[in-house]
Design a protein around this motif. Structure first.
Motif, mmCIF file in Angstrom:
data_model
loop_
_atom_site.group_PDB
_atom_site.id
_atom_site.type_symbol
_atom_site.label_atom_id
_atom_site.label_comp_id
_atom_site.label_asym_id
_atom_site.label_seq_id
_atom_site.Cartn_x
_atom_site.Cartn_y
_atom_site.Cartn_z
ATOM 1 N N GLY A 153 0.817 -1.218 0.000
ATOM 2 C CA GLY A 153 0.000 0.000 0.000
ATOM 3 C C GLY A 153 0.844 1.259 0.000
ATOM 4 O O GLY A 153 0.556 2.223 -0.719
ATOM 5 N N GLN A 154 1.928 1.263 0.771
ATOM 6 C CA GLN A 154 2.824 2.421 0.805
ATOM 7 C C GLN A 154 3.526 2.597 -0.537
ATOM 8 O O GLN A 154 3.677 3.716 -1.019
ATOM 9 N N ALA A 206 1.007 3.903 -3.032
ATOM 10 C CA ALA A 206 0.501 5.255 -2.733
ATOM 11 C C ALA A 206 1.149 6.299 -3.633
ATOM 12 O O ALA A 206 0.586 7.376 -3.840
ATOM 13 N N LYS A 209 -5.826 10.200 -6.309
ATOM 14 C CA LYS A 209 -5.280 9.350 -5.251
ATOM 15 C C LYS A 209 -6.252 8.188 -5.068
ATOM 16 O O LYS A 209 -7.464 8.374 -5.093
ATOM 17 N N ASN A 263 -6.933 4.068 -3.209
ATOM 18 C CA ASN A 263 -6.562 2.983 -2.314
ATOM 19 C C ASN A 263 -6.495 1.710 -3.158
ATOM 20 O O ASN A 263 -7.511 1.098 -3.461
#
Length: 153
Positions: A19-20, A23, A32, A34
């Protein structure tokens, strides 16, 4: 062998790291997003990723409780098959009405890799290299195709 808590912590560490890493990537529309919990905006239609000790897979899942609605959703995807394949750059497996790991009837369009483990840090780059381009390709596809699925909202 890992305890249940250790296995859970390793999985969480991978998905947090993924996820990081993701991102930094914007959606096809420049927003942006998820990536781990991708929102299609259509109930019972999900883009999912899974990894465990032997394999990893990514899939489009239609989980509507009505098998007829699942079939209609799959037929809609079939009508977009060439666009989906062009976005992905590869052929995926198409399965209507299969049982998931919870014995629920779902339909999936998927691809997977074998011989990788979420529990081996040395496999994480391979997993990320597997998931990242495919999630981004699904997002590119969905940017154009989502309007054809409005009737399932």
């Amino acid at each position: 062998m890992y305890s249940k808590d250790q296995a859970s912590a390793l999985k969480q560490a991978f998905w947090t790291a993924f996820g990081q890493y993701m991102a930094l990537e914007s959606s096809a529309e420049g927003l942006k997003i998820n990536w781990i919990n991708y929102k299609t905006g259509i109930k019972h239609l999900h883009f999912k990723m899974q990894a465990d000790k032997r394999f990893a897979c990514i899939f489009i899942e239609m989980s509507h409780p009505d098998a007829g609605i699942q079939q209609l959703m799959m037929e809609q995807f079939i009508s977009y098959r060439n666009i989906l394949q062009a976005s992905l750059g590869e052929e995926w497996e198409w399965n209507l009405h299969q049982q998931d790991e919870h014995y629920k009837t779902v339909s999936r369009i998927s691809t997977s890799i074998e011989g990788v483990s979420i529990f081996k840090h040395e496999d994480w780059p391979t997993l990320i290299s597997f998931f990242k381009p495919r999630m981004m390709a699904l997002d590119t596809f969905w940017t154009d195709a989502q309007y054809g699925f409005e009737l399932f909202r």
